[in-house]
Design a protein around this motif. Structure first.
Motif, PDB file in Angstrom:
ATOM      1  N   LEU A 159       3.773   7.614   2.066  1.00  0.00           N
ATOM      2  CA  LEU A 159       3.986   6.972   3.361  1.00  0.00           C
ATOM      3  C   LEU A 159       4.542   8.026   4.294  1.00  0.00           C
ATOM      4  CD1 LEU A 159       5.801   3.793   1.998  1.00  0.00           C
ATOM      5  CD2 LEU A 159       3.363   4.023   2.560  1.00  0.00           C
ATOM      6  N   ALA A 160       3.789   8.371   5.305  1.00  0.00           N
ATOM      7  CA  ALA A 160       4.191   9.481   6.166  1.00  0.00           C
ATOM      8  C   ALA A 160       4.212   9.018   7.616  1.00  0.00           C
ATOM      9  CB  ALA A 160       3.240  10.657   5.989  1.00  0.00           C
ATOM     10  N   ASP A 161       5.358   9.176   8.263  1.00  0.00           N
ATOM     11  CA  ASP A 161       5.550   8.712   9.632  1.00  0.00           C
ATOM     12  C   ASP A 161       5.469   9.907  10.582  1.00  0.00           C
ATOM     13  OD1 ASP A 161       6.067   7.108  11.772  1.00  0.00           O
ATOM     14  OD2 ASP A 161       7.878   6.198  10.923  1.00  0.00           O
ATOM     15  N   GLU A 162       4.350  10.061  11.233  1.00  0.00           N
ATOM     16  CA  GLU A 162       4.096  11.206  12.121  1.00  0.00           C
ATOM     17  C   GLU A 162       4.506  12.534  11.482  1.00  0.00           C
ATOM     18  OE1 GLU A 162       4.763  10.753  16.345  1.00  0.00           O
ATOM     19  OE2 GLU A 162       5.541   8.760  15.910  1.00  0.00           O
ATOM     20  N   PRO A 163       3.910  12.873  10.324  1.00  0.00           N
ATOM     21  CA  PRO A 163       4.325  14.085   9.622  1.00  0.00           C
ATOM     22  C   PRO A 163       3.901  15.362  10.329  1.00  0.00           C
ATOM     23  CG  PRO A 163       2.398  13.159   8.555  1.00  0.00           C
ATOM     24  CD  PRO A 163       2.828  12.169   9.610  1.00  0.00           C
ATOM     25  N   THR A 164       3.082  15.206  11.356  1.00  0.00           N
ATOM     26  CA  THR A 164       2.647  16.400  12.093  1.00  0.00           C
ATOM     27  C   THR A 164       3.159  16.369  13.535  1.00  0.00           C
ATOM     28  OG1 THR A 164       0.602  15.328  12.768  1.00  0.00           O
ATOM     29  CG2 THR A 164       0.526  16.547  10.712  1.00  0.00           C
ATOM     30  N   GLY A 165       4.089  15.460  13.813  1.00  0.00           N
ATOM     31  CA  GLY A 165       4.544  15.260  15.193  1.00  0.00           C
ATOM     32  C   GLY A 165       5.153  16.481  15.860  1.00  0.00           C
ATOM     33  N   ASN A 166       5.747  17.364  15.070  1.00  0.00           N
ATOM     34  CA  ASN A 166       6.410  18.543  15.650  1.00  0.00           C
ATOM     35  C   ASN A 166       5.621  19.824  15.439  1.00  0.00           C
ATOM     36  OD1 ASN A 166       9.422  17.807  16.462  1.00  0.00           O
ATOM     37  ND2 ASN A 166       8.790  16.590  14.708  1.00  0.00           N
ATOM     38  N   LEU A 167       4.362  19.690  15.031  1.00  0.00           N
ATOM     39  CA  LEU A 167       3.629  20.888  14.624  1.00  0.00           C
ATOM     40  C   LEU A 167       2.542  21.244  15.635  1.00  0.00           C
ATOM     41  CD1 LEU A 167       3.230  19.977  10.850  1.00  0.00           C
ATOM     42  CD2 LEU A 167       5.051  21.282  11.949  1.00  0.00           C
ATOM     43  N   ASP A 168       2.270  22.531  15.749  1.00  0.00           N
ATOM     44  CA  ASP A 168       1.129  22.959  16.560  1.00  0.00           C
ATOM     45  C   ASP A 168      -0.151  22.543  15.853  1.00  0.00           C
ATOM     46  OD1 ASP A 168       0.030  25.288  14.881  1.00  0.00           O
ATOM     47  OD2 ASP A 168       2.167  25.752  15.061  1.00  0.00           O
ATOM     48  N   GLU A 169      -1.278  22.666  16.543  1.00  0.00           N
ATOM     49  CA  GLU A 169      -2.525  22.125  16.027  1.00  0.00           C
ATOM     50  C   GLU A 169      -2.895  22.710  14.662  1.00  0.00           C
ATOM     51  OE1 GLU A 169      -6.761  22.157  17.970  1.00  0.00           O
ATOM     52  OE2 GLU A 169      -5.429  20.867  19.139  1.00  0.00           O
ATOM     53  N   ALA A 170      -2.790  24.036  14.537  1.00  0.00           N
ATOM     54  CA  ALA A 170      -3.214  24.677  13.288  1.00  0.00           C
ATOM     55  C   ALA A 170      -2.305  24.270  12.135  1.00  0.00           C
ATOM     56  CB  ALA A 170      -3.201  26.196  13.450  1.00  0.00           C
ATOM     57  N   THR A 171      -0.990  24.232  12.379  1.00  0.00           N
ATOM     58  CA  THR A 171      -0.062  23.855  11.313  1.00  0.00           C
ATOM     59  C   THR A 171      -0.221  22.377  10.973  1.00  0.00           C
ATOM     60  OG1 THR A 171       1.438  25.466  12.294  1.00  0.00           O
ATOM     61  CG2 THR A 171       2.322  24.098  10.550  1.00  0.00           C
ATOM     62  N   GLY A 172      -0.459  21.559  12.001  1.00  0.00           N
ATOM     63  CA  GLY A 172      -0.713  20.135  11.761  1.00  0.00           C
ATOM     64  C   GLY A 172      -1.946  19.931  10.895  1.00  0.00           C
ATOM     65  N   ASP A 173      -2.981  20.702  11.154  1.00  0.00           N
ATOM     66  CA  ASP A 173      -4.195  20.622  10.329  1.00  0.00           C
ATOM     67  C   ASP A 173      -3.889  21.012   8.886  1.00  0.00           C
ATOM     68  OD1 ASP A 173      -5.877  19.718  12.259  1.00  0.00           O
ATOM     69  OD2 ASP A 173      -6.613  21.702  12.838  1.00  0.00           O
ATOM     70  N   ALA A 174      -3.067  22.068   8.708  1.00  0.00           N
ATOM     71  CA  ALA A 174      -2.744  22.524   7.355  1.00  0.00           C
ATOM     72  C   ALA A 174      -1.967  21.444   6.599  1.00  0.00           C
ATOM     73  CB  ALA A 174      -1.930  23.820   7.419  1.00  0.00           C
ATOM     74  N   VAL A 175      -1.043  20.781   7.291  1.00  0.00           N
ATOM     75  CA  VAL A 175      -0.267  19.711   6.647  1.00  0.00           C
ATOM     76  C   VAL A 175      -1.185  18.540   6.306  1.00  0.00           C
ATOM     77  CG1 VAL A 175       1.485  17.937   7.118  1.00  0.00           C
ATOM     78  CG2 VAL A 175       1.984  20.346   7.550  1.00  0.00           C
ATOM     79  N   LEU A 176      -2.102  18.220   7.216  1.00  0.00           N
ATOM     80  CA  LEU A 176      -3.041  17.124   6.927  1.00  0.00           C
ATOM     81  C   LEU A 176      -3.917  17.473   5.723  1.00  0.00           C
ATOM     82  CD1 LEU A 176      -3.854  14.327   8.313  1.00  0.00           C
ATOM     83  CD2 LEU A 176      -5.973  15.526   8.767  1.00  0.00           C
ATOM     84  N   ASP A 177      -4.348  18.726   5.639  1.00  0.00           N
ATOM     85  CA  ASP A 177      -5.146  19.155   4.484  1.00  0.00           C
ATOM     86  C   ASP A 177      -4.376  18.923   3.185  1.00  0.00           C
ATOM     87  OD1 ASP A 177      -7.259  19.920   6.048  1.00  0.00           O
ATOM     88  OD2 ASP A 177      -6.698  22.044   6.100  1.00  0.00           O
ATOM     89  N   LEU A 178      -3.090  19.272   3.190  1.00  0.00           N
ATOM     90  CA  LEU A 178      -2.281  19.087   1.979  1.00  0.00           C
ATOM     91  C   LEU A 178      -2.173  17.615   1.606  1.00  0.00           C
ATOM     92  CD1 LEU A 178       0.596  21.627   2.594  1.00  0.00           C
ATOM     93  CD2 LEU A 178      -0.848  21.528   0.568  1.00  0.00           C
ATOM     94  N   LEU A 179      -1.969  16.771   2.617  1.00  0.00           N
ATOM     95  CA  LEU A 179      -1.864  15.329   2.346  1.00  0.00           C
ATOM     96  C   LEU A 179      -3.186  14.794   1.806  1.00  0.00           C
ATOM     97  CD1 LEU A 179       0.171  14.338   5.530  1.00  0.00           C
ATOM     98  CD2 LEU A 179       0.967  14.086   3.178  1.00  0.00           C
TER      99      LEU A 179
END
Ligand code: ATP
Ligand code: MG
Length: 215
Positions: A159-179
């Motif tokens: 359960l992830a609540d805006e886990p990329t909210g503080n990340l730039d686009e590339a880092t947000g993509d990397a976190v989404l890939d991990l999830l």
């Protein structure tokens, strides 16, 4: 993995009851990745808290792995959460007295594991920061530690609540890939709140919360 039926939640406020969820039903199978969208204040975090068993609904049922949360006492709910559920909150809730390496290992150790945090730290761009403390990290770095700590413990339901909210686009993509890898690789189910149309489009399903119901 997750079964939610006719869930309602109203908060008591000085002006009387505030209905937030008005009948939410949802099934999430192992390996599914769900994006939960909705305006600020629509009740997304409220729904995640209820599913995590951290607050009680006004009515309705939640089952995780076939077990109804309402039929467990607090200790049993806490055990289930520890064993099966991984939470990434909007506030990161890192442990200030532990360094990054110990924060990353924390949940897995609670489950009795002896995790190797190095590969995850590498993937999250945290390898250089393992001996730093949370207050010495940027918001985005703290957010990545919070995601890594959850995934290292290999939960069945994330359960992830805006886990990329503080990340730039590339880092947000990397976190989404991990999830997504966690879901695809280990069959975990993911429910992720996001305000990003782009990231929502990369998950297998998508639901929108409006007026207290999902559509
Ligand atoms: N403990 C509480 N007591 C009273 N009202 C609350 C409580 N928690 C949340 N609310 C109210 O419930 C509504 C939904 O809040 P929630 O935090 O679930 O929204 P959200 O969709 O996660 O919003 P955001 O995108 O801004 O994080 C809001 O109107 C909020 O003010
Ligand atoms: Mg929220």
């Amino acid at each position: 993995m997750l079964r939610v039926r006719d869930l309602t939640k109203a908060f008591d406020t000085a002006d009387g009851p505030l209905p937030v969820l008005r009948g939410v039903s949802l099934d999430l199978a192992p390996g599914e990745t769900l994006a939960l969208t909705g305006e600020s204040g629509s009740g997304k975090s409220t729904l995640l808290y209820l599913v995590a068993g951290l607050d009680a609904p006004s009515s309705g049922t939640i089952e995780i792995g076939g077990r109804a949360l309402s039929e467990m006492d607090d200790a049993a709910r806490a055990r289930l959460r520890r064993a099966e559920v991984g939470l990434v909150f909007q506030q990161f809730n890192l442990i200030p007295s532990l360094d990054v390496a110990a924060n990353l290992a924390f949940h897995a150790r609670l489950k009795g594991g002896t995790p190797d945090v190095a590969p995850m730290a590498e993937r999250l761009g945290l390898a250089e920061h393992l001996s730093r403390y949370p207050e010495q990290l940027s918001g985005g770095q703290q957010q990545r530690v919070a995601v890594g700590r959850t995934l290292i413990a290999r939960p069945r339901l994330i359960l992830a609540d805006e886990p990329t909210g503080n990340l730039d686009e590339a880092t947000g993509d990397a976190v989404l890939d991990l999830l997504r890898e966690a879901a695809e690789g280990t069959g975990a189910a993911l429910m992720m709140v996001t305000h990003s149309e782009r990231l929502a489009g990369r998950l297998s399903r998508r639901l929108h919360l409006r007026g207290g119901v999902l559509a």
